[in-house]
Write an enzyme that holds these catalytic residues in place. Structure first.
Site, PDB file in Angstrom:
ATOM      1  N   HIS A   1       1.109  -1.542   0.425  1.00 55.38           N
ATOM      2  CA  HIS A   1      -0.251  -0.442  -0.385  1.00 55.38           C
ATOM      3  C   HIS A   1       0.540   1.218   0.019  1.00 55.38           C
ATOM      4  O   HIS A   1       0.380   2.316  -0.099  1.00 55.38           O
ATOM      5  CB  HIS A   1      -0.885   0.294   1.207  1.00 55.38           C
ATOM      6  CG  HIS A   1      -2.071  -0.957   1.144  1.00 55.38           C
ATOM      7  ND1 HIS A   1      -3.057  -0.831   0.659  1.00 55.38           N
ATOM      8  CD2 HIS A   1      -2.331  -2.133   1.112  1.00 55.38           C
ATOM      9  CE1 HIS A   1      -4.119  -1.792   0.774  1.00 55.38           C
ATOM     10  NE2 HIS A   1      -3.123  -2.909   1.125  1.00 55.38           N
TER      11      HIS A   1
ATOM     12  N   LYS B   1      -8.655  13.865   4.792  1.00 55.50           N
ATOM     13  CA  LYS B   1      -7.476  12.390   4.715  1.00 55.50           C
ATOM     14  C   LYS B   1      -6.156  12.871   5.626  1.00 55.50           C
ATOM     15  O   LYS B   1      -6.881  14.054   5.840  1.00 55.50           O
ATOM     16  CB  LYS B   1      -6.829  13.052   3.127  1.00 55.50           C
ATOM     17  CG  LYS B   1      -6.228  14.097   3.070  1.00 55.50           C
ATOM     18  CD  LYS B   1      -5.343  13.606   1.147  1.00 55.50           C
ATOM     19  CE  LYS B   1      -6.210  13.688  -0.026  1.00 55.50           C
ATOM     20  NZ  LYS B   1      -6.257  12.967  -0.200  1.00 55.50           N
ATOM     21  N   ARG B   2      -6.195  12.183   5.993  1.00 58.73           N
ATOM     22  CA  ARG B   2      -4.659  12.085   7.097  1.00 58.73           C
ATOM     23  C   ARG B   2      -4.168  12.839   6.666  1.00 58.73           C
ATOM     24  O   ARG B   2      -3.814  12.879   5.914  1.00 58.73           O
ATOM     25  CB  ARG B   2      -4.227  10.233   7.150  1.00 58.73           C
ATOM     26  CG  ARG B   2      -5.463   9.803   7.907  1.00 58.73           C
ATOM     27  CD  ARG B   2      -5.595   9.974   9.659  1.00 58.73           C
ATOM     28  NE  ARG B   2      -3.925  10.147  10.114  1.00 58.73           N
ATOM     29  CZ  ARG B   2      -3.562   8.962  11.057  1.00 58.73           C
ATOM     30  NH1 ARG B   2      -4.719   8.207  11.384  1.00 58.73           N
ATOM     31  NH2 ARG B   2      -3.113   8.980  11.708  1.00 58.73           N
TER      32      ARG B   2
ATOM     33  N   LYS C   1       0.864  14.494   1.603  1.00 57.55           N
ATOM     34  CA  LYS C   1      -0.584  14.787   1.647  1.00 57.55           C
ATOM     35  C   LYS C   1      -0.991  16.404   0.922  1.00 57.55           C
ATOM     36  O   LYS C   1      -1.272  16.641   0.297  1.00 57.55           O
ATOM     37  CB  LYS C   1      -1.219  14.400   2.075  1.00 57.55           C
ATOM     38  CG  LYS C   1      -1.587  12.664   2.157  1.00 57.55           C
ATOM     39  CD  LYS C   1      -2.828  12.191   3.167  1.00 57.55           C
ATOM     40  CE  LYS C   1      -2.618  10.672   3.514  1.00 57.55           C
ATOM     41  NZ  LYS C   1      -3.237   9.815   2.525  1.00 57.55           N
TER      42      LYS C   1
ATOM     43  N   THR D   1      -8.432   7.386  -2.053  1.00 60.55           N
ATOM     44  CA  THR D   1     -10.039   6.669  -2.350  1.00 60.55           C
ATOM     45  C   THR D   1     -10.593   7.797  -2.017  1.00 60.55           C
ATOM     46  O   THR D   1     -11.623   7.236  -2.835  1.00 60.55           O
ATOM     47  CB  THR D   1     -10.087   5.083  -1.694  1.00 60.55           C
ATOM     48  OG1 THR D   1      -8.812   6.050  -0.035  1.00 60.55           O
ATOM     49  CG2 THR D   1      -9.325   3.952  -1.783  1.00 60.55           C
TER      50      THR D   1
ATOM     51  N   LYS E   1     -14.256   8.813  -3.806  1.00 59.89           N
ATOM     52  CA  LYS E   1     -16.107   8.819  -3.394  1.00 59.89           C
ATOM     53  C   LYS E   1     -16.141  10.371  -3.404  1.00 59.89           C
ATOM     54  O   LYS E   1     -17.233  10.425  -3.777  1.00 59.89           O
ATOM     55  CB  LYS E   1     -15.096   9.293  -1.792  1.00 59.89           C
ATOM     56  CG  LYS E   1     -15.682   7.603  -1.150  1.00 59.89           C
ATOM     57  CD  LYS E   1     -14.828   7.624   0.263  1.00 59.89           C
ATOM     58  CE  LYS E   1     -13.900   6.217   0.543  1.00 59.89           C
ATOM     59  NZ  LYS E   1     -12.889   6.065   2.321  1.00 59.89           N
TER      60      LYS E   1
HETATM   61  C1  NBG Z   1      -2.545   4.328   2.153  1.00 60.44           C
HETATM   62  C2  NBG Z   1      -1.847   4.340   1.033  1.00 60.44           C
HETATM   63  C3  NBG Z   1      -3.269   5.207   0.099  1.00 60.44           C
HETATM   64  C4  NBG Z   1      -4.204   4.088  -0.783  1.00 60.44           C
HETATM   65  C5  NBG Z   1      -4.503   3.565   0.654  1.00 60.44           C
HETATM   66  C6  NBG Z   1      -5.414   1.698   0.653  1.00 60.44           C
HETATM   67  C7  NBG Z   1      -0.656   2.633   3.549  1.00 60.44           C
HETATM   68  C8  NBG Z   1       0.237   2.069   4.151  1.00 60.44           C
HETATM   69  N1  NBG Z   1      -1.630   3.473   2.216  1.00 60.44           N
HETATM   70  O1  NBG Z   1      -3.105   6.157  -1.313  1.00 60.44           O
HETATM   71  O2  NBG Z   1      -1.011   5.988   1.222  1.00 60.44           O
HETATM   72  O3  NBG Z   1      -5.094   4.500  -1.068  1.00 60.44           O
HETATM   73  O4  NBG Z   1      -3.641   2.658   1.259  1.00 60.44           O
HETATM   74  O5  NBG Z   1      -4.805   0.829  -0.766  1.00 60.44           O
HETATM   75  O6  NBG Z   1      -1.932   3.259   4.535  1.00 60.44           O
END
Ligand code: NBG
Length: 679
Positions: A364, A557-558, A563, A665, A669
């Protein structure tokens, strides 16, 4: 893997539902509906719904048993589920009937839904992806389990005080969880520490046993995952920890007092809290304990379940897949090897053949600070038998590298080993273990997978090209359109029918309305109403009035440097200064909306939150600006507030540093709710 026949769908029974709500408030709380608190009403309604889910749940599990399809175990440290009630109703196709039934009882379903705490057993995209996959698997009729941890405290609640983030514990189980089922009959023992003793049995085989260990009892809790309109109910199984033996006074007499207390503390600590890091590895011993705890319990149960129906353990991979959500569950590889060799007396080669056809790994992130590497001393002390197995996997892998590259001109074998070994430089590298020991390695978007193949994991791709593949992330339209944006959902259905609910590409049939003036106006009216709903939320929570006619420009987002929320707020500061200098400049009013939690120990991220709030204070209160710009920081961004926010967005900010966002993601949305992407 897909179940061939759907189960008998038990339809929603409105009268039964109403009777059972009244009965539940009485038996649970000795109250009438009028006397019950909103939380008690929520509980009574949820139990009534669970009663109706249970029949489908039993039927589904019975059908799987009869049909014996291949089952996927989605192993994940995180499941960011959000609320269950509304989502279950949507998927039971019972939302509107229940809303009506509630009205007939003098209740408002929206108010009831708002009583439910979010199940926030995850940080961000990775945990929410797991939740969306479960929804999708049930809807598509796949036999699937989610396997995770029943954290006592999930993702912290975020309060903003004087512009700063303050973390408040998320005691999500305080009022009990009406949807969960405790399943003590499937409890498993999980062992930590001690040492491994080896003896030779009568057949001359080495037998390994862990001794002098501490252990905990893992108790599963099952949550129903309702498929959309198909009567299928899958299971999310999350594990709680209990001491193996309860703290007993006579242990004191036996001189075991210390040991008893330690076991009790071990159990309590393991499942206490979710680590609040997103895309960042903490390296704490307790985290490795959490990982092995739920993995050992899940692997043991998967093997037990298989053996209850089958007699040949060697055919395990025909019926089971372990999908590892990032490297967090990677100890599953060694745990499966351990169970197969130590409990089922298979040889290394037999166990390896099974394991490498059972495990699959999803990557990920390419960010180095997120890669899990455990110091050997910590790892081997906590998991002595598991470490032995990882060492042996590594030894054999290095032989394989030497075998493959020793005679290849221009290749420095030692350099390959240095870069690829599972154990190197005093560390156990979990991604390497996952790649070497599984049949599949996938990235989460095409570009991300290409970067893995060509850069980050290039050596592994060269060695095992057949393992690499892409699975682009997705989201569930059931929660993020059908439930979160009922006005737009109805409008879409009116125009192109309802197939989009289970087959999202059907939504492209809306294309013919792109230039249609009436359709455009209807869409904008719906967007406007959703913006009014969000403006009301903002007024209630931030005490700031925003104009629903302004452009809602959103980044949720986080909070993370990559980001680039900082870039977004700097741009807003620039716009503000520019407007101050040129007050007559033509400017379409914009409302900038942020939502983000920062990991508790992430200083720069927390300072960015403070900056956003300080800028908001200045701009929102500047009469010169007169509402041309507003800046809103939404406190405690979570799945439930997300549903309201996406529905109201005009512009979706997707501005992460190029190549660093594996997939994202929230982007999807926003799109689903008709926002334009700014990137
Ligand atoms: C996160 C990514 C995102 C991705 C999500 C789901 C982790 C390690 N990775 O870009 O930063 O959409 O995983 O795949 O949390």
């Amino acid at each position: 893997m897909k179940s061939t026949t759907t189960t008998r769908k038990v339809n929603f029974d409105k009268e039964l539902f109403k009777r059972s709500v009244l009965y539940n408030v009485m038996t649970l709380y000795r109250k009438t509906l009028e006397e019950a608190t909103p939380q008690q009403v929520f509980q009574a309604v949820s139990y009534a719904i669970k009663d109706q889910i249970i029949m489908n749940w039993m039927d589904t599990q019975k059908a799987y048993e009869e049909q014996d399809p291949k089952t996927v175990y989605y192993m994940s440290m995180e499941f960011l589920m959000g609320r269950a009630l509304g989502n279950s109703l949507i998927n039971m196709q019972a939302y509107k009937p229940v809303k009506d039934a509630c009205r007939e009882l003098g209740l408002d379903l929206n108010v009831i839904e708002d009583q439910e705490p979010d199940a926030a057993l995850g940080n961000g995209g990775l945990g929410r992806l797991a939740a969306c996959f479960l929804d999708s698997l049930a809807t598509l009729g796949y036999s699937a389990y989610g396997c995770g941890i029943r954290y006592r405290y999930g993702m912290f609640k975020q309060k903003i005080e004087d512009g700063y983030q303050v973390e408040v514990p998320d005691n999500w189980l305080a009022d009990g969880n009406p949807f969960e089922l405790r399943r003590p009959e499937y409890a498993k023992e999980v062992k930590f520490g001690g040492y491994v003793s080896v003896r030779t049995d009568a057949n001359g085989r080495s037998v390994f046993t862990q001794e002098g260990y501490q252990s905990v009892r893992a108790i599963p809790y099952d949550l129903p995952i309702v498929g959309y309109g198909n009567g299928i109910v899958n299971t999310l199984r999350i594990w709680d920890a209990e001491p193996v033996e309860c703290f007993q006074l006579d242990a004191f007499d036996k001189g075991d007092y210390q040991r008893s207390v330690e076991q009790e503390n071990l159990a309590r600590n393991i499942v206490e809290v979710l680590y609040p890091n997103d895309n960042h590895y903490a390296g704490k011993e307790l985290r490795l304990k959490q990982q092995y705890f739920f993995i050992s319990a899940s692997v043991q149960e998967a093997v037990d379940k298989y053996m209850r129906k089958h007699d040949d353990i060697k055919k395990f991979p025909e019926k089971v897949t372990f999908q590892l959500n990032d490297t967090h569950p990677t100890v599953a590889i060694a745990e499966l090897m351990r169970v197969l060799m130590d409990d089922y007396y298979l040889t290394w080669d037999e166990a390896w053949s099974i394991t490498t056809r059972t495990c699959a790994y999803t990557n990920h992130t390419i960010m180095s600070e997120a890669l899990e590497k455990w110091p050997i001393d910590l790892f081997s002390r906590l998991l002595p038998r598991i470490y032995q197995i990882v060492e042996e996997i590594n030894r054999r892998f290095i032989l394989e590298i030497q075998d493959k590259y020793s005679n290849v001109p221009g290749v420095d074998v030692n350099e390959k080993i240095r870069k690829m070994a599972i154990i190197y430089d005093g560390q156990v590298k979990m991604a390497h273990l996952a790649i070497v020991s599984g049949y599949s390695v996938n990235g989460v978007a095409q570009l991300h997978t290409e970067i893995l193949k060509k850069q980050e994991l290039r050596d592994f791709y060269e060695m095992y090209p057949e393992k690499f593949n892409n699975k682009t992330n997705g989201i569930t339209q059931r929660r993020f359109l059908l439930h979160g944006n009922p006005l737009l959902a109805d409008w879409v259905t009116d125009h192109v029918g309802n197939e989009w609910i289970t087959d999202l590409p059907q939504i492209s049939r809306l294309k013919i309305y792109a230039e249609d003036k009436k359709a455009q106006q209807e869409f904008l009216n719906i967007k406007y109403q959703n913006k009014v709903r969000l403006a009301k939320y903002i007024l209630e929570h931030n005490d700031v009035e925003v104009d629903p006619r302004s452009i809602f420009d959103v980044q949720v987002k986080r909070l993370h440097e990559y980001k680039r929320q900082l870039m977004n707020i700097l741009h807003i500061m620039y716009l503000y200064n520019d407007l101050k200098e040129h007050p007559d400049r033509d400017f379409y009013p914009r409302t900038f909306i942020f939502g983000a939690k920062a990991a508790a120990g992430y200083r720069n991220a927390k300072l960015t939150i403070k900056l956003i709030n300080s800028v908001a204070d200045v701009i929102n209160n500047d009469p010169d600006i007169a509402g041309k710009i507003k800046v809103i920081f939404i406190e405690n961004y979570n799945v439930s507030s997300a549903e309201i926010i996406f529905a109201a967005a005009d512009v979706s900010e997707q501005i992460s540093t190029a190549s660093k966002e594996a997939s994202g993601t929230s982007n999807m949305k926003f799109m689903l709710n008709g926002a334009l992407t700014s990137q």
